[in-house]
Write an enzyme that holds these catalytic residues in place. Sequence first.
Site, PDB file in Angstrom:
ATOM      1  CB  THR A   5      -0.913   0.039   1.243  1.00 37.70           C
ATOM      2  OG1 THR A   5      -0.102  -0.236   2.390  1.00 37.70           O
ATOM      3  CG2 THR A   5      -2.025  -0.983   1.164  1.00 37.70           C
ATOM      4  N   GLY A  36      17.238 -10.567   2.807  1.00 35.76           N
ATOM      5  CA  GLY A  36      16.327 -11.063   1.774  1.00 35.76           C
ATOM      6  C   GLY A  36      15.103 -11.772   2.335  1.00 35.76           C
ATOM      7  CG  LEU A  47      12.322 -10.018   8.622  1.00 34.01           C
ATOM      8  CD1 LEU A  47      13.036 -10.926   9.605  1.00 34.01           C
ATOM      9  CD2 LEU A  47      10.903  -9.725   9.122  1.00 34.01           C
ATOM     10  CB  SER A  48      13.335  -3.611   6.369  1.00 37.32           C
ATOM     11  OG  SER A  48      12.109  -3.549   5.764  1.00 37.32           O
ATOM     12  CB  SER A  49      18.596  -6.715   6.012  1.00 39.10           C
ATOM     13  OG  SER A  49      18.488  -7.056   4.658  1.00 39.10           O
ATOM     14  CB  SER A  50      18.375  -2.890   2.083  1.00 39.20           C
ATOM     15  OG  SER A  50      17.267  -3.648   1.768  1.00 39.20           O
ATOM     16  CG  ASP A  94      10.758  -1.577   3.864  1.00 38.08           C
ATOM     17  OD1 ASP A  94       9.604  -1.770   4.294  1.00 38.08           O
ATOM     18  OD2 ASP A  94      11.231  -2.170   2.881  1.00 38.08           O
ATOM     19  CE1 TYR A 153       7.627  -3.716  -3.397  1.00 35.84           C
ATOM     20  CE2 TYR A 153       8.465  -2.071  -4.924  1.00 35.84           C
ATOM     21  CZ  TYR A 153       7.925  -2.404  -3.698  1.00 35.84           C
ATOM     22  OH  TYR A 153       7.668  -1.410  -2.772  1.00 35.84           O
TER      23      TYR A 153
END
Length: 384
Positions: A35, A119, A122-125, A169, A218
């Site tokens: 969203t 990957g 969980l938004s490691s980047s 994120d 995406y």
Amino acid sequence: MNYQLLTQAFETYFNAKPTIIVRAPGRVNLIGEHTDYNDGFVLPMAIDREVCIALNPRGDETLRLFSFDLQTDAVFNLHSLRPSDGWEAYPQGVANELIKAGYTLKGFDGIIAGDVPRGAGLSSSAAVELATAKAFAAVSGFEWNAVQMAKLCQKAENEWVGVHSGIMDQMASAACKAGYAMFLDCRSLEIEHVPLPSHVSVVILDTSTRRGLVESAYNERQSQCAEAAKRLGVKALRDVSLNSEKWKAASEKMKEEGELGKLVFKRARHVISENERALEAVEAMKKGNVKRLGELFNESHESLKNDFEVTNEALNIMVDCAREQAGCYGARMTGAGFGGCAAALVNDENVGAFVKNVSAAYRLKSGLEASVYVCKASEGASLI
Ligand code: GLA
């Protein structure tokens, strides 16, 4: 994270003691999936898994960063940045955006390490980006503006790294509060911190499958949503509700317009209904109505599975296994999808058995090993 270990690693590598440690968390999204790039609503919470940088300011404009997890280093001058394709693209991109936004940056020696699974959705980047921004703020002495930092980090990811993610994120890693989920309006970037209901835990269920080719899928979803907004004559899908005349008329038309029309209709129906669920979830949380919150988790997953088509078999199996367990109010995939993690809402009393049994059930049905974390809602990026 073990800050002592990080300090020791810094000492070994740089032969000095670090004077500053910064951290930025990963996140789990409770509801409001796909969203954010439709100007909609999201409800992430920062988790107790993070990326940390231990560092010492340097007297020049060089950034020397050693990745503890990958055991490689990156050295670059802040004024002659060129994109590279390794992990260092993230800190470089952040430096580049900060400089473009007018910040005067000072260089530092740093060790970067983290325990956010990569990957996994969980938004490691975002955690790497926000930890870098926090490190620059600490070294260069500028004031921390969470919203502005999130926007610059998103730009770094979009333009430097080339991943066209939304704002969720980075906002979660920058601005969440310990003990709270963060209700975010992705159009105005207005935030409301909503306390987590008592007596329930958020359990992250990593399917151990990783999203392949996620970027093209995406981006495809993003353009289908943009196409739907165009057909509906609105700026973004956020501007439509399911019981509006506009939606009723346009959706009938879309369904008659062949395969593409049908597809665009389904994508739009997910986003519009997901926004409504996110709004309702906030109300349910405020009232402590965990039962309803769990139902909304379930409805969200079904919509992501059938209409948005971003789940995979492992995620669907995992969600089924979770829902079968005693004390589980609901479960859904979280993040971009196509693999990665699901999240379940579980009664505290049942959490111990849940963790054990859900892993066993998942192994039996999928033949795969899950990683399961009971997570705590933690604070956005901070200095240690
Ligand atoms: C990824 C993106 C976010 C968001 C989610 C889906 O995590 O980085 O911006 O779009 O997918 O909700």
